[in-house]
Design an enzyme around this catalytic site. Sequence first.
Site, PDB file in Angstrom:
ATOM      1  N   HIS A  36      67.382  54.496  33.956  1.00 48.06           N
ATOM      2  CA  HIS A  36      66.841  53.221  34.438  1.00 48.06           C
ATOM      3  C   HIS A  36      67.962  52.247  34.773  1.00 48.06           C
ATOM      4  O   HIS A  36      69.080  52.374  34.283  1.00 48.06           O
ATOM      5  CB  HIS A  36      65.932  52.592  33.373  1.00 48.06           C
TER       6      HIS A  36
ATOM      7  N   HIS B  38      73.417  48.728  37.284  1.00 48.26           N
ATOM      8  CA  HIS B  38      73.967  50.085  37.186  1.00 48.26           C
ATOM      9  C   HIS B  38      72.946  50.963  36.476  1.00 48.26           C
ATOM     10  O   HIS B  38      71.973  50.448  35.909  1.00 48.26           O
ATOM     11  CB  HIS B  38      75.263  50.055  36.363  1.00 48.26           C
TER      12      HIS B  38
HETATM   13  P1  2AM Z   1      70.196  48.898  28.932  1.00 52.99           P
HETATM   14  O1  2AM Z   1      70.448  48.526  30.339  1.00 52.99           O
HETATM   15  O2  2AM Z   1      69.017  49.745  28.744  1.00 52.99           O
HETATM   16  O3  2AM Z   1      70.232  47.719  28.015  1.00 52.99           O
HETATM   17  C1  2AM Z   1      76.035  48.661  28.959  1.00 52.99           C
HETATM   18  O4  2AM Z   1      75.799  47.859  27.852  1.00 52.99           O
HETATM   19  C2  2AM Z   1      74.893  49.619  29.164  1.00 52.99           C
HETATM   20  O5  2AM Z   1      74.735  50.433  28.031  1.00 52.99           O
HETATM   21  C3  2AM Z   1      73.554  48.948  29.406  1.00 52.99           C
HETATM   22  O6  2AM Z   1      73.017  49.477  30.593  1.00 52.99           O
HETATM   23  C4  2AM Z   1      72.680  49.289  28.238  1.00 52.99           C
HETATM   24  O7  2AM Z   1      71.449  49.794  28.545  1.00 52.99           O
HETATM   25  C5  2AM Z   1      73.422  50.409  27.572  1.00 52.99           C
HETATM   26  N1  2AM Z   1      73.401  50.198  26.130  1.00 52.99           N
HETATM   27  C6  2AM Z   1      73.820  49.111  25.490  1.00 52.99           C
HETATM   28  N2  2AM Z   1      73.670  49.265  24.160  1.00 52.99           N
HETATM   29  C7  2AM Z   1      73.125  50.482  23.989  1.00 52.99           C
HETATM   30  C8  2AM Z   1      72.734  51.231  22.855  1.00 52.99           C
HETATM   31  N3  2AM Z   1      72.882  50.766  21.607  1.00 52.99           N
HETATM   32  N4  2AM Z   1      72.199  52.443  23.055  1.00 52.99           N
HETATM   33  C9  2AM Z   1      72.049  52.940  24.294  1.00 52.99           C
HETATM   34  N5  2AM Z   1      72.410  52.279  25.398  1.00 52.99           N
HETATM   35  C10 2AM Z   1      72.942  51.073  25.253  1.00 52.99           C
END
Ligand code: 2AM
Length: 179
Positions: free
Chosen positions: A124, A42
């Site tokens: 991304h 996603h």
């Molecule tokens: P990532 O793919 O860059 O890890 C669900 O967990 C989504 O939220 C993931 O796509 C993740 O991004 C993002 N996510 C998780 N923890 C986060 C954080 N502390 N800050 C920003 N995005 C976060």
Amino acid sequence: MSIQRLFFALELPAPLQQQLVQWRADHFAEGAGKPVAAANLHLTLAFLGDVSAETSQQLQQLASRIIQPGFSLDLDDAGHWPRPGVVWLGCQRAPRGLLQLASLLRAQAARHGCAQSAQPFHPHITLLRHATQKVALPPRGFHWQYDVSDFALFSSTFSQGRTRYRRLARWPLPSSSGA
Ligand code: 2AM
């Protein structure tokens, strides 16, 4: 009151998820990192963190009032962030509609107490996690395009060693041609 870990995101069409998983298998070494499951691929718009049911309701109400046309997304860029250990797929030029939508959702989240990262938003799709060693990226030339016609709110749970995302609500982004 129940607390849930939530985030707003763009869902990928299932056929595209499968194509990306195949491409990943073809281009990244097995030990490069932990692959994200196809159904979990996603593009995060705004991460909310652990929020109460009340905050979730408020943010869903605001999301339902967003009026914005859909946009086309070109996935033609990939990169590696060694510190968080993320290998990602993204776009060389993010569409304005995507940036506007993420900016609005992030501002609304921040106003409701969901701290937003100080890092600029870099749209991304995470392909691999725990990729902290050097990763050989495929040469440029890959390209997937899809029309984004909605966005959604997801909950994230982790149990028995697996992360599961569940869509809680979805809102349309109408076609810009009005069709
Ligand atoms: P990532 O793919 O860059 O890890 C669900 O967990 C989504 O939220 C993931 O796509 C993740 O991004 C993002 N996510 C998780 N923890 C986060 C954080 N502390 N800050 C920003 N995005 C976060």
